[in-house]
Design a protein around this motif. Structure first.
Motif, PDB file in Angstrom:
ATOM      1  N   ASP A   1       0.825  -1.210   0.000  1.00  0.00           N
ATOM      2  CA  ASP A   1       0.000   0.000   0.000  1.00  0.00           C
ATOM      3  C   ASP A   1       0.863   1.265   0.000  1.00  0.00           C
ATOM      4  O   ASP A   1       0.468   2.297  -0.554  1.00  0.00           O
ATOM      5  N   ALA A   2       2.053   1.191   0.604  1.00  0.00           N
ATOM      6  CA  ALA A   2       2.948   2.353   0.641  1.00  0.00           C
ATOM      7  C   ALA A   2       3.536   2.660  -0.717  1.00  0.00           C
ATOM      8  O   ALA A   2       3.974   3.796  -0.962  1.00  0.00           O
ATOM      9  N   GLY A   3       3.581   1.657  -1.611  1.00  0.00           N
ATOM     10  CA  GLY A   3       4.068   1.923  -2.963  1.00  0.00           C
ATOM     11  C   GLY A   3       5.173   1.020  -3.448  1.00  0.00           C
ATOM     12  O   GLY A   3       5.719   1.233  -4.539  1.00  0.00           O
ATOM     13  N   ILE A   4       5.537  -0.022  -2.690  1.00  0.00           N
ATOM     14  CA  ILE A   4       6.551  -0.968  -3.163  1.00  0.00           C
ATOM     15  C   ILE A   4       5.909  -1.921  -4.158  1.00  0.00           C
ATOM     16  O   ILE A   4       4.939  -2.609  -3.835  1.00  0.00           O
ATOM     17  N   ASP A   5       6.438  -1.934  -5.375  1.00  0.00           N
ATOM     18  CA  ASP A   5       5.837  -2.772  -6.415  1.00  0.00           C
ATOM     19  C   ASP A   5       6.749  -3.925  -6.838  1.00  0.00           C
ATOM     20  O   ASP A   5       6.376  -4.733  -7.694  1.00  0.00           O
ATOM     21  N   GLU A   6       7.945  -4.028  -6.223  1.00  0.00           N
ATOM     22  CA  GLU A   6       8.866  -5.116  -6.546  1.00  0.00           C
ATOM     23  C   GLU A   6       9.513  -5.623  -5.251  1.00  0.00           C
ATOM     24  O   GLU A   6       9.952  -4.821  -4.420  1.00  0.00           O
ATOM     25  N   PHE A   7       9.563  -6.938  -5.093  1.00  0.00           N
ATOM     26  CA  PHE A   7      10.163  -7.555  -3.912  1.00  0.00           C
ATOM     27  C   PHE A   7      11.237  -8.547  -4.356  1.00  0.00           C
ATOM     28  O   PHE A   7      10.982  -9.435  -5.163  1.00  0.00           O
ATOM     29  N   PHE A   8      12.436  -8.367  -3.826  1.00  0.00           N
ATOM     30  CA  PHE A   8      13.605  -9.181  -4.149  1.00  0.00           C
ATOM     31  C   PHE A   8      13.939  -9.974  -2.881  1.00  0.00           C
ATOM     32  O   PHE A   8      14.499  -9.434  -1.930  1.00  0.00           O
ATOM     33  N   VAL A   9      13.557 -11.251  -2.853  1.00  0.00           N
ATOM     34  CA  VAL A   9      13.505 -12.031  -1.618  1.00  0.00           C
ATOM     35  C   VAL A   9      14.563 -13.137  -1.643  1.00  0.00           C
ATOM     36  O   VAL A   9      14.690 -13.874  -2.621  1.00  0.00           O
ATOM     37  N   SER A  10      15.301 -13.270  -0.542  1.00  0.00           N
ATOM     38  CA  SER A  10      16.340 -14.296  -0.434  1.00  0.00           C
ATOM     39  C   SER A  10      15.730 -15.679  -0.252  1.00  0.00           C
ATOM     40  O   SER A  10      14.854 -15.875   0.592  1.00  0.00           O
ATOM     41  N   LEU A  11      16.211 -16.650  -1.039  1.00  0.00           N
ATOM     42  CA  LEU A  11      15.786 -18.043  -0.916  1.00  0.00           C
ATOM     43  C   LEU A  11      17.020 -18.904  -1.158  1.00  0.00           C
ATOM     44  O   LEU A  11      17.443 -19.083  -2.302  1.00  0.00           O
ATOM     45  N   HIS A  12      17.606 -19.440  -0.088  1.00  0.00           N
ATOM     46  CA  HIS A  12      18.912 -20.084  -0.195  1.00  0.00           C
ATOM     47  C   HIS A  12      18.880 -21.589   0.056  1.00  0.00           C
ATOM     48  O   HIS A  12      19.931 -22.235  -0.001  1.00  0.00           O
ATOM     49  N   GLY A  13      17.699 -22.136   0.332  1.00  0.00           N
ATOM     50  CA  GLY A  13      17.592 -23.568   0.538  1.00  0.00           C
ATOM     51  C   GLY A  13      16.232 -24.075   0.121  1.00  0.00           C
ATOM     52  O   GLY A  13      15.274 -23.302   0.004  1.00  0.00           O
ATOM     53  N   ASP A  14      16.144 -25.373  -0.107  1.00  0.00           N
ATOM     54  CA  ASP A  14      14.863 -25.969  -0.492  1.00  0.00           C
ATOM     55  C   ASP A  14      14.189 -26.677   0.667  1.00  0.00           C
ATOM     56  O   ASP A  14      13.102 -27.235   0.516  1.00  0.00           O
ATOM     57  N   THR A  15      14.825 -26.667   1.826  1.00  0.00           N
ATOM     58  CA  THR A  15      14.241 -27.257   3.034  1.00  0.00           C
ATOM     59  C   THR A  15      14.523 -26.339   4.214  1.00  0.00           C
ATOM     60  O   THR A  15      15.441 -25.509   4.186  1.00  0.00           O
TER      61      THR A  15
END
Length: 450
Positions: free
Chosen positions: A115-129
């Motif tokens: 709602d504040a205006g962030i339209d892109e999120f770059f999220v850390s994902l370093h494992g599959d479990t």
């Protein structure tokens, strides 16, 4: 070949993006963290300085995107004030959050960010479990929080990108990480090879030998392609990516961070730089990799060059990070193109404009022939040699090629310098330093901004 033979390859700039470091605290302790030494000591950009940067960009339109990062930026109490300035100013098309994703597990907090205006999120994902990611982040429960955060983001119309740092601990899990991202609706993934910033001897054992890493990475990229996921790879040799060579993009945004960070940033080299067709975009191997695992003479497979090679002294430009299908003009730099507006067609034309934080580079084609020259703008410096100086810039030229009559080339260069001088009103700027803005490191107070 010894370590003394290492020659720096300069890190390229994603010239349409600006990363703003808001603060340096984190609720994880990732084993590979590149700002670990500065955590809780580096200071972020003051809000009032960012407001001035936004005003400057509103005039120059140098940047399309602002990326708020840290540390873990969601821990910063003033984050929403930064986002508000970015959106109210109208200076940026996109506002991105670079985050470990843990606080996104709170659906209310996630909704507030959108709602504040962030339209892109770059999220850390370093494992599959959970076992793997929690071990990497050194925080129990972090995996479940990231997965909940991705699920919350899926309920909003935002661009979602995951980031995975590749190292020995997770190399065997890369296909599983792709499958996990796909299951949660992620359509874009960035896969960055680990670069030591402190552990240069790799005592942690995180640097993955290419013979171990690349088969796993190629399999993951195969899975991305089959799943319709846009993939970007960084800091791996292009020649080992096989059919996925076009995923390589080593650029990063212009980043406002403490200047000493860039003094420690890894440098790169490759034995085959002068022989390989792709050396303009491929950095080769990090120096720390070479010191530990050697030059990989028998592993690397350079593509034969089809054009002459010359060493580069500055950062290369990279493709802009635009969402799929987003329209973009021929160069993406209309304000900089306008500096040469009115260049007489009888003398020549502008074929290309390239921009990074240090230089604006114009490829000029001489009229009536195949000759070209690179006209380069740098920040004005009275002590540096220059063909001409304008209000803001030093102007010089390089890379003369083709057959030309000297007088004709001189007239083209003179006319170009006159056009730049006439249009240089001080609204555009370049920076000669490693970092865009120097932020001194202090423990208990926000720094002065130079």
């Amino acid at each position: 070949m010894t370590a003394a033979a290492l020659r720096d390859q300069v890190h390229p700039t994603r010239f349409r993006d600006l990363a703003v470091t808001v603060d340096f605290h984190c609720n994880s302790a990732c084993t590979f963290c590149i700002v670990q030494e500065g955590m809780n000591h580096y200071r972020g950009v003051p809000l009032e300085r960012f407001a001035k940067i936004a005003d400057e960009n509103l005039r120059s339109r140098k940047y399309d995107r602002v990326v708020f990062t840290g540390g873990e930026v969601t821990l910063e109490r003033s984050l929403f004030e930064f986002v508000d300035v970015a959106r109210r100013s109208g200076a940026f098309e996109h506002v991105r959050l670079q985050t470990n994703g843990r606080k996104l597990a709170d659906p209310g907090f996630t909704a507030r960010l959108v709602d504040a205006g962030i339209d892109e999120f770059f999220v850390s994902l370093h494992g599959d479990t959970a076992a793997l990611q929690d071990a990497i982040s050194q925080r129990r429960g972090s995996f479940d929080e990231v997965i909940a955060g991705l699920a919350n983001l899926a309920t909003h119309p935002v661009r979602r990108i995951t980031n995975t740092v590749l190292h020995r601990a997770n190399a065997g899990a890369l296909v599983g990480i792709v499958d996990l991202a796909r299951a949660h609706g992620v359509s874009e993934m960035e896969l960055w090879n680990y670069l030591p910033m402190e552990d240069h001897a790799d005592e942690r054992g995180l640097i993955a030998p290419l013979g171990e890493l690349m088969p796993q990475l190629r399999a993951a990229l195969d899975r991305c392609a089959a799943s319709g996921i846009r993939a970007v790879t960084k800091y791996v040799p292009r020649c080992l990516l096989g059919a996925h060579g076009d995923t390589l993009d080593n650029s990063q945004p212009d980043t406002i961070i403490v200047e000493s960070f860039w003094n420690e940033f890894p440098r790169f080299a490759c034995l085959y730089e002068a022989l390989c067709e792709h050396s303009e975009e491929c950095l080769g191997l990090a120096h720390d990799y070479v010191r530990k695992h050697g030059w990989e003479e028998d592993t690397l497979a350079p593509a034969p060059r089809s054009r002459p090679w010359s060493p580069r002294a500055r950062a290369i430009d990279a493709r802009p990070d635009a969402p799929p299908g987003e329209p973009r003009g021929p160069s993406g730099h209309p304000a900089w193109e306008a500096l040469l507006r009115g260049l007489p067609e009888a003398l020549g034309r502008v074929e290309r404009v390239q921009l990074n934080r240090n230089q604006a580079r114009y490829t000029l084609a001489l009229a009536g022939g195949g000759a070209t020259v690179e006209l380069v703008l740098a920040a004005r410096d009275e002590a540096a040699p220059a063909l001409a100086r304008t209000r803001t810039f030093n102007v010089f030229y390089t890379q003369l090629s083709g057959t030309y009559e000297r007088g004709a080339m001189e007239r083209l260069l003179r006319a170009a310098c006159e056009r730049i001088a006439a249009h240089d009103d001080g609204s555009l700027s370049l920076d000669g330093r490693k970092g865009l803005v120097q932020l001194a490191r202090k423990r208990n107070e926000r720094p002065d901004v130079i």
